[in-house]
Design a protein around this motif. Sequence first.
Motif, short mmCIF file in Angstrom:
data_model
loop_
_atom_site.label_atom_id
_atom_site.label_comp_id
_atom_site.label_asym_id
_atom_site.label_seq_id
_atom_site.Cartn_x
_atom_site.Cartn_y
_atom_site.Cartn_z
N ASN A 1 -11.69 46.71 -107.46
CA ASN A 1 -11.04 47.48 -106.31
C ASN A 1 -9.50 47.55 -106.58
N THR A 2 -8.99 46.55 -107.08
CA THR A 2 -7.61 46.65 -107.15
C THR A 2 -6.99 47.41 -108.36
N SER A 3 -7.64 47.89 -109.15
CA SER A 3 -7.43 48.62 -110.32
C SER A 3 -6.61 49.91 -110.01
N GLY A 4 -5.37 50.31 -110.59
CA GLY A 4 -4.50 51.27 -110.55
C GLY A 4 -3.47 51.10 -109.48
N GLN A 5 -3.20 49.91 -108.74
CA GLN A 5 -2.39 49.57 -107.69
C GLN A 5 -1.26 48.99 -108.67
N ASN A 6 0.04 49.34 -107.81
CA ASN A 6 1.20 48.79 -108.24
C ASN A 6 1.99 48.48 -107.24
N PRO A 7 1.61 47.16 -106.67
CA PRO A 7 2.50 46.65 -105.33
C PRO A 7 3.78 45.93 -105.54
N ASP A 8 4.58 45.84 -104.71
CA ASP A 8 5.96 45.13 -104.70
C ASP A 8 5.48 43.73 -103.94
N ILE A 9 5.97 42.81 -104.62
CA ILE A 9 5.46 41.23 -103.97
C ILE A 9 6.82 40.61 -103.96
N HIS B 1 6.83 43.19 -109.37
CA HIS B 1 6.21 44.41 -109.29
C HIS B 1 5.08 44.52 -110.37
N ILE B 2 4.02 45.05 -110.11
CA ILE B 2 2.84 45.24 -111.15
C ILE B 2 3.21 46.49 -111.66
N GLU C 1 4.57 45.04 -100.28
CA GLU C 1 4.66 46.60 -100.08
C GLU C 1 3.71 47.16 -101.07
N ASN C 2 2.21 47.28 -100.40
CA ASN C 2 1.07 47.72 -101.06
C ASN C 2 1.30 49.37 -101.34
N ASP C 3 0.33 49.88 -102.13
CA ASP C 3 0.60 51.42 -102.20
C ASP C 3 -0.42 52.07 -100.94
N HIS C 4 -0.06 53.28 -100.64
CA HIS C 4 -0.64 53.74 -99.39
C HIS C 4 -2.06 54.10 -99.59
N ASN C 5 -2.77 54.15 -98.53
CA ASN C 5 -4.00 54.47 -98.33
C ASN C 5 -4.88 53.58 -99.26
N ASN D 1 -9.65 45.63 -98.02
CA ASN D 1 -10.58 44.71 -98.96
C ASN D 1 -9.88 44.86 -100.33
N ALA D 2 -8.88 45.88 -100.61
CA ALA D 2 -8.14 45.85 -101.96
C ALA D 2 -6.62 45.56 -101.86
N ARG D 3 -6.16 45.31 -100.45
CA ARG D 3 -4.61 45.07 -100.32
C ARG D 3 -4.28 43.63 -100.52
N LEU D 4 -2.98 43.39 -100.87
CA LEU D 4 -2.43 41.93 -100.89
C LEU D 4 -1.97 41.71 -99.48
N ASN D 5 -2.46 40.52 -99.01
CA ASN D 5 -1.94 40.14 -97.48
C ASN D 5 -0.93 39.46 -97.42
N ASN D 6 -0.06 39.79 -96.40
CA ASN D 6 1.12 38.84 -96.48
C ASN D 6 0.61 37.63 -95.48
N GLY D 7 1.55 36.37 -95.67
CA GLY D 7 1.25 35.26 -95.10
C GLY D 7 2.08 34.15 -95.39
N ALA D 8 1.60 32.88 -94.93
CA ALA D 8 2.37 31.76 -95.24
C ALA D 8 1.42 30.66 -95.33
N GLY D 9 1.84 29.70 -96.15
CA GLY D 9 0.86 28.47 -96.33
C GLY D 9 1.51 27.28 -97.05
#
Length: 514
Positions: free
Chosen positions: A497-505, A475-476, A103-107, A111-119
Amino acid sequence: MDTKTKQLYAEPGPGRQKMGSFVQVDEAAPKPAAKAGDTDEIAAVREDLALKTNEIKALQEHMTETEAVKVKLGDKGLEIESSDKNFKMAMGGRLQLDGQFNENDHNIPQNARLNNGAGVRRGRYHMEGTLYKDYDFKFEYDFVRGNGSTAAGITDAWAEYTGFKPFSVTVGQFKEPFSLESVTSNRFLTFVERSLPNNAFIEFANPYLLGISGQSFGERWTARAALQAEPIGGGGYNNNSSLNNQGNANRNGPSGNPTYGVTGRATFLPIFNSKTELLHIGASGSYRTVNNTNNGANAATAAATGGANTTSPTGLAFASQVSDVDRSNWANTGILTDTLGTPNRRVLKDYYRVGAELAGIHGPLSFQSEYIRTQLNGTTYDSSDHLDGYYVYATYFLTGESRTYDAKKGAFGRQKPNRNFDLKNGGWGAWEVASRFDALDMNTAHVNGGRLQSGTLALNWYLNPHVRVMLDYSHIFSNKTINTGFVGGTRGSLASNTSGQNPDIFMVRTQLDW
């Protein structure tokens, strides 16, 4: 017998002398002579008996050999052992299948978002064993590790002499002895990913290094010291300064001499009432040189021979990801030696690390914590340029088990449920809950690596000792980079690029090891 005529008589009489008593015996009939055919038949029977006797002996020897070899599925995989324990062989592997949802921050730009995926996080195969009782060995390969040459996938490749037990000597490629969390195998971690400082200061640069070490242990203590150079393969890891993608499998041209370092770790159990009630303390220390051949005075020469790029140097850096599938570095110092011609140029000549460990077990409850500090030394750097981080976490087994402590390594080991998962017989395996807080600070006057703080909740299900499912929510809390702004210019951050973001992972792992 007549005394004069010497004749024998059956009855006594005058002039006869008794000689003794006689018994009548029937004379045996003479045996018929054996025919030629009978002789051949007897010989054939004897030959057949001899063959059957040899067959029986061979079967007995085979049964003895079978009893002399023991085969089982143990901690090291499929284990084969001779009865005298002089020879052992184990073949095994691990498979970690991961998934991630964020769950990334809005807007936030892509290139600064965490991507969903599997591996596949790790896919390893290993072979290890013992020869002539005193010579141990191990070779392990990870099929999804590193990049470049195939040698990048090599993790362990070492031989060990154990004839002076409990002291032993190891030669080859092995993991540097630093940090409780790093020495604990990733098969036995409580969380899907290691903590931020452990990733940044140990795992990111590749801790599997060529060298030699000496180690020993007792009931309450362990100690290990190592002299190590660089990894075998390239793989894009910062601990490899070779300028070709084969790494140290083919060190040539302008690469220069490899870096080297000395590392040591010691642990002690001040409280050891039992395996389920103990207190662990430990300390690690390391000093390492840095190869600046590609970035220093020889950079132009290296470029002339086709080995170096003076405008885009490769060199040592520290960085950490925040998740398992998308392993983008949200904290990253960037290369710590600047290219030639940079104003107030920074040249990292060496660095040292120290670490402190504290952990404990009390029945189903346990805790673990570490502090790690890295000091940078070289041109432009000063005593204020230290990077550090810490973590602390607690775990609790809902089903009553205790964490398994490996006293020979001073680390945690394989978890065994009280009852394996079994629908037919009613077993539900072991269930564990855990919570962690970790922090990393790589912002200094001359470094803009970022500052991170995160929290993680975990639920682990151990179906049996070799299969488990892990669920993590992270949570960041804090994510900040700074402008270094020292005289002569600034150094931008690769993590800006990711500075200031607080995503849920949200992370999940299914793990099998054998």
